[in-house]
Structure formats: structure tokens, C-alpha cells
Scaffold this motif. Structure first.
Motif: not given
Ligand code: BG6
Length: 477
Positions: A325-330, A340-347, A375-378
Motif C-alpha cells: 500500500k501507499t499512503e494517500g489522502n486518508i 514517485k511519492a512525496s515525503e508523506w508517501g502520496w504518489q 504538495l505537502g513537504a518539509v
């Protein structure tokens, strides 16, 4: 030129994720205030863990958020400086009706938004208002069980009567429920639903969804009656499902998953329960109690446009070996090996935005509005709060290109685009501040420390240029 001359460029926020001031101006407590940061958050927002009041063991980031309640003038001035044509925000229901079931609204709350809308107009910014962005007064949760009760339809109707009349001439674009399909995945956060042990959750969720759908139709009816200029939209947490393979089983699985989400929009846009949903509900033993007149309301008061959030596409398969699985919007999905994915695993899938736009336009043939993407990022600011966020610029530029292709090459009718979290705010999924989406950096951390000072990131000037050129120049230089 790809985009219409009056294309609505802007940014989006939600009351509970940025306002703070949770107990000021007469505001009542809401479900969204009670989602803590940390390991208990998921249980709370899914309605599995009861959190009906604050306790000392948790930190609740929405209480103060980024304090926009007191700082909205400064923030709107910055949006104006970027050239925003629209600003999407939500009304906190419990500011207008602190308990939700009063007959008279709270003047302080009404005045707060009136001033805020006037402030927007100073900069020629058209407010785009989400009537409920996940929030429900806690009194309605505790006394009526939130949207599981038919009575919520009437309370929501009162809210709509009040705001449509009060803000006539100030607000023209309305969204009835943010990400209405979120009720299936985060029922407490999305609709105030908490489940008692042993309850048939699917039955509760779909009955509550029916109430929201009827309430949405009533809102559309009243909006049009109060001011024929009003435009009302529905709002979907979108992102097309891809079959993992060309195995017809996978194709069918992706179709079924898409329909689970489209169901809501099918009702709001086409005006009736689709045949596949009626069959599926029957098969699952779910019985929707409809009141006299519901079918007519749904049929006669469909939305004017379709709005949606897009962060990623999703993947479906029936193959039990492919369970990574990958993380996603809930709601998590199967991992797509091509992305590829963001730092929170959202593809990250810009072409998926073009695909989603086309799917929705083919299906509904109504104007579309992208009301969340980003994009949610640090971010690591320098000593002045400046962030070199090229990663964010690249993400947005690729998505804007895909959106442009959908308009220019495919003929999709698109009203506008608002990036999510145009100013850093509290994450809905995790409650973190560290997950930043903004063009404007806000000095605040996950534990609530920081001066709340606002500073422009590199993407601030980039987005300003995008807007000035009406999306013609997406380059980062
Ligand atoms: C959408 C919501 O689900 O995604 C927003 O409408 C939310 O409220 C946004 O903030 C991004 O999700 P997150 O979890 O990164 O805040």
C-alpha cells in the motif's frame, strides 16, 4: 490562450485548519477541534475512538491553528499581492450557530465572515465558500448523532438560509460539502459520526450520506432562490483509479472503486441514485430511509459545477500478492510502481490530473473547478523565514501543465484552480504543521510553538507570475 479570461486562480484553506480562535466570538465546539496530533488521531477521525472533549494528554492543533481568526487581513493582503482572483475558505458552522440547533444565529460569527469577505473584495478577490469543510457542531454530534439524524438536514438548511441572505452580493460561489465522499473513510472528521460498538457502520454512513445529499440539494435550491447569480458546486476527493494490470478483474476492481466515490457526485450532478448504487446497497443489506419529496429535491436541484481535490491517482487490483500500500489522502491505495511519492508517501501523478479532469467532464458535462491540489513537504526556512521550495514549484508546474492540456487539447471546461493550503496550515490527515503546502511560511511547529510570523517562500513570486500570465508562463526562473 488555454484558460478563459476570467479564470479563477487562487488558493484554498479550511476554517478549522487555519482560523484557531476556537472559543472566541461565541464559537461553539466542533468535531474538527477534537482531532489530536499523534497516534490517537486516526481512531478519532474514523469514529472508532471517542473524543468528545479535550483532555490533558493530547495536543489539539485546531484550537489555535495559524490564528487566521486574528490575522486574516495580513493574510488576505498577501493573497492580493499574489494576484489571487479567488480565495477558497470555509465557514465554521459553530461560529454561526454555536450549538447548531438554535433558531437565531450568532451575530459575532456572521460579522467575522462579512468583514473577511469585504476584505477579499478590496483586492478583487472573489470568495469561494465551502459551507461545511468537515465541521459539525459538537452539540449536534452529542444530541443527535450528527448526520445520522434526519434533523441535521433542517439545521443545515437554517445555516444556508442565514448565510445566503447575509452574504448576498459578497459571495457568489458556494460548495456544499467538502470532499463529500470522505464520510466513508473518515466518518467522524467528515461528518461527526462516532460508532457505538457493534453498529452497522455502512448502514449509518450511507444513511448519513443521504441526509447530506438532500441537504446539499436544499442548499442549491435556496442559493438559487436567494440570488440567481449564485453558483453552487459539489466537491469530491478525486483521483482516478487505475487497474493494476490489464487483467479484466483489475479493470473491474478499478471501475468499482471509482464508482464508490462517483456515487455522491452522480446524485448531486445527475439528480438520482445511480442504478449500480441501488443494486450495491441492496446487496449489502443497506436500506436508505427516504422522506417524501427527497427524490424530487435531488432531481430538481442539481449542482451548477463540479469541484474536486486532486493529489494523486489510485490503483486497484484483485491480486492478493500485490498488497503493498501507499499512503494517500486518508484512504491508502495500492502502490503504483511508475510513480514517485512525496515525503508523506502520496504518489505524484500530474497526468493523472488530466485523466481525472477528462473522466469527470465526460461523465458530467458540467464546468469543473479544481479546488485543491498541492504538495505537502518539509520546508527549511532561512533566518528570515525564506524557503527555496523548488520542489513545490516543480510539482505545481507539472500539474498546471496537465491541467492546461486538459483544457487546451481535450476541451475540458474549467472555471478555476485553487492550490491547497496557499498559506501553511494544520494538516487534516495528521494534524502536523510540518506538512506544509503554502506559498507563505508560517512560523509554528507541530507542538504549537512559534511566533506565527508569515514570510514569503520562493513559490510566492512564481505563482504570482503564473497568475499574471494567466498560466502561460509556468517556468521557474
Ligand atoms: C483534503 C482536505 O482531504 O486534503 C483538506 O479537504 C486537507 O482539508 C487536504 O488538508 C490535504 O491533506 P493533509 O492530510 O495533507 O492535510
Amino acid at each position: 490562450m488555454a484558460f478563459r479570461k476570467d479564470f479563477l486562480w487562487g488558493g484554498a484553506t479550511a476554517a478549522n485548519q487555519c482560523e484557531g480562535g476556537y472559543d472566541q466570538g461565541g464559537r461553539g465546539l466542533a468535531n474538527v477541534d477534537l482531532a489530536p496530533v499523534g497516534k490517537d488521531r486516526i481512531g478519532v477521525i474514523t469514529g472508532e475512538q471517542k473524543m468528545f472533549d479535550f483532555d490533558d494528554d493530547h495536543f489539539y492543533p485546531a484550537k489555535n491553528a495559524i490564528d487566521m481568526y486574528h490575522r486574516y487581513k495580513e493574510d488576505i493582503a498577501l493573497f492580493g499581492e499574489m494576484g489571487f482572483k479567488t480565495y477558497r475558505l470555509s465557514i465554521a458552522w459553530s461560529r454561526i450557530f454555536p450549538k447548531g440547533d438554535e433558531t437565531e444565529p450568532n451575530e459575532d460569527g456572521l460579522k467575522f465572515y462579512e468583514d473577511l469577505f469585504k476584505e477579499c473584495h478590496k483586492y478583487n478577490i472573489e470568495p469561494l465558500v465551502t459551507i461545511t469543510h468537515f465541521d459539525c457542531p459538537m452539540h449536534l454530534v452529542e444530541k443527535y448523532g450528527a448526520w445520522r439524524s434526519r434533523e441535521l438536514v433542517g439545521f443545515y438548511e437554517n445555516l444556508c438560509q442565514v448565510i445566503f441572505n447575509r452574504y448576498k452580493g459578497l459571495v457568489k460561489y458556494w460548495l456544499t460539502f467538502n470532499e463529500i465522499n470522505m464520510i466513508l473513510h473518515a466518518p467522524f472528521m467528515g461528518a461527526g459520526l462516532y460508532f457505538e460498538p457493534g453498529e452497522n457502520k455502512e448502514q449509518v454512513k450511507y444513511q448519513a450520506a443521504h441526509h447530506e445529499l438532500v441537504a446539499s440539494a436544499i442548499a442549491t435550491k435556496i442559493a438559487h432562490e436567494v440570488d440567481p447569480e449564485n453558483k453552487v458546486g459539489c466537491m469530491l476527493a478525486a483521483g482516478a483509479y487505475y487497474p493494476y494490470s490489464c487483467n479484466p478483474e483489475d479493470v473491474w476492481a478499478s471501475r468499482k472503486n471509482d464508482r464508490e466515490n462517483y456515487f455522491f457526485i452522480d446524485v448531486q450532478s445527475r439528480g438520482e441514485y445511480p442504478a449500480y448504487a441501488i443494486k450495491e446497497l441492496e446487496r449489502n443489506g443497506i436500506e436508505i430511509k427516504m422522506a417524501d419529496g427527497d427524490a424530487e429535491l435531488l432531481k430538481n436541484h442539481t449542482v451548477d459545477f463540479i469541484s474536486f481535490s486532486y493529489y494523486s491517482s489510485r490503483v486497484a487490483t484483485t491480486d492478493p500478492d500485490l498488497l503493498e500500500k501507499t499512503e494517500g489522502n486518508i484512504f491508502a491505495s495500492i502502490k503504483n510502481p511508475y510513480l514517485k511519492a512525496s515525503e508523506w508517501g502520496w504518489q505524484i501523478d500530474p497526468l493523472g490530473l488530466r485523466i481525472t479532469l477528462n473522466d469527470l467532464y465526460d461523465r458530467y458535462q458540467k464546468p469543473l473547478f479544481i479546488v485543491e491540489n498541492g504538495l505537502g513537504a518539509v520546508d527549511t526556512p532561512d533566518e528570515n523565514g525564506y524557503v527555496e521550495d523548488d520542489y513545490r514549484i516543480n510539482y505545481l508546474a507539472e500539474h498546471l501543465q496537465a491541467m492546461k492540456d486538459a483544457v487546451e487539447l481535450d476541451g475540458v471546461d474549467l472555471l478555476g484552480y485553487t492550490t491547497w493550503g496557499c498559506i501553511d496550515l494544520v494538516s487534516a490527515g495528521t494534524g502536523e504543521m510540518k506538512k506544509r503546502y503554502g506559498f507563505i511560511y508560517v512560523d509554528r511547529d507541530n507542538d504549537g510553538n512559534g511566533s506565527l510570523k508569515r514570510s514569503k517562500k520562493k513559490s510566492f513570486d512564481w505563482y504570482k507570475k503564473v497568475i499574471t500570465t494567466n498560466g502561460e508562463d509556468l517556468s521557474n526562473d
